[in-house]
Scaffold this active site. Sequence first.
Site, PDB file in Angstrom:
ATOM      1  N   LYS A   1      -7.726   1.922  -3.723  1.00 57.02           N
ATOM      2  CA  LYS A   1      -8.250   2.223  -2.377  1.00 57.02           C
ATOM      3  C   LYS A   1      -8.608   3.706  -2.322  1.00 57.02           C
ATOM      4  CE  LYS A   1      -7.326   1.915   2.589  1.00 57.02           C
ATOM      5  NZ  LYS A   1      -6.505   1.322   3.668  1.00 57.02           N
TER       6      LYS A   1
ATOM      7  N   GLU B   1      -3.638   4.168  -3.305  1.00 56.31           N
ATOM      8  CA  GLU B   1      -4.535   4.887  -2.381  1.00 56.31           C
ATOM      9  C   GLU B   1      -4.394   6.409  -2.522  1.00 56.31           C
ATOM     10  OE1 GLU B   1      -5.520   5.412   2.400  1.00 56.31           O
ATOM     11  OE2 GLU B   1      -4.143   3.840   1.770  1.00 56.31           O
TER      12      GLU B   1
ATOM     13  N   LYS C   1       0.831  -1.202   0.000  1.00 53.26           N
ATOM     14  CA  LYS C   1       0.000   0.000   0.000  1.00 53.26           C
ATOM     15  C   LYS C   1       0.861   1.246   0.000  1.00 53.26           C
ATOM     16  CE  LYS C   1      -1.697   2.447   3.314  1.00 53.26           C
ATOM     17  NZ  LYS C   1      -2.374   2.989   4.506  1.00 53.26           N
TER      18      LYS C   1
END
Length: 340
Positions: free
Chosen positions: A218, A176, A135
């Site tokens: 995300k 993200e 991430k």
Amino acid sequence: MTASLEEVAYKLAAGGKGILAADESASTIKKRFDAIGVESTFDNRRDYREMLFRSEAMSQYISGVILFDETIRQNAKDGTPLVKLIEDAGSIPGIKVDLGAKPQPGCPGETITEGLDGLGERFKEYYDLGARFAKWRAVIDIGQHIPSYTSILANAQALARYAALAQAAGIVPIVEPEVLMDGDHDIDRCYDVTEWVLKEVFQQLFYGRVKLEGTVLKPNMVIAGKKSSKQASVAEVAEKTVRCLKNCVPTAIPSVAFLSGGQSDEEATAHLDAMIRAGGLPWNLTFSYGRALQAAPQKAWSGKTENIAAGQAAFTHRAKMNYLAALGQWTPEVEQKKAA
């Protein structure tokens, strides 16, 4: 047999399961522990996360866990690697690789996420430690005169470089780009900024030759700022979020896992449920929540061994609520059946 990028990306949001974001930095977990009167020591952080990873929620409702650098290296109290606890539950270990958002030169009030230097080598190590997804969070704030295109472009380019490096290492990137809900903006302003950010991110992913089939998005939900005097209904948040995604997110993306972004536990669940019920979605839609999954178990646990079962029950309840939401089966009535 090693799962392909496409298989991992799909599995992270399949069947109603979602991702536990347990990747809090040392400073963030300290704030969480301070709030419940627990000292943030190496052992306490291990014991807390071990409690979550040994809960029944892991095998039933959690597809993957995003870990912090410390946690992916830690062993449980009995010596079992925490990564193995996650794998044994049928969940996928992941890792946060960015080094945080820092002030962006020339862009007052805006940030750029750092951590690209040496990332390729770090990915090799994380792969060997068991990580199969990663991430990277970009932070976009809404305020007077911001965001600027300079900041959006720089963060989108960093996301693309990170994603390409992850895939080269056999690791699925979670991309993200978070538009914060901290301001006083209304939902329409959030929609406009989120649309702008997502379109730029996917443009840069294309330029960076990132394989979308092996990528997870995300995003934030389209929601009014916390300080706004005009808060939107659950139905409006769901409708505008889905519309924004359909306008921006290619159907090649297999999975979209929302961040909670400061929403209350129940708000984050209700909004996800409403989106699933709307139907007609070309991607798997699920949750990738941190605080909205962990606040209740942290409070129930409060650092006491005798509270482990209560903490696990609280975590299992929240995970189940979001699992039901990702299937479009959550209701306020089932929410009231609180964990024992």
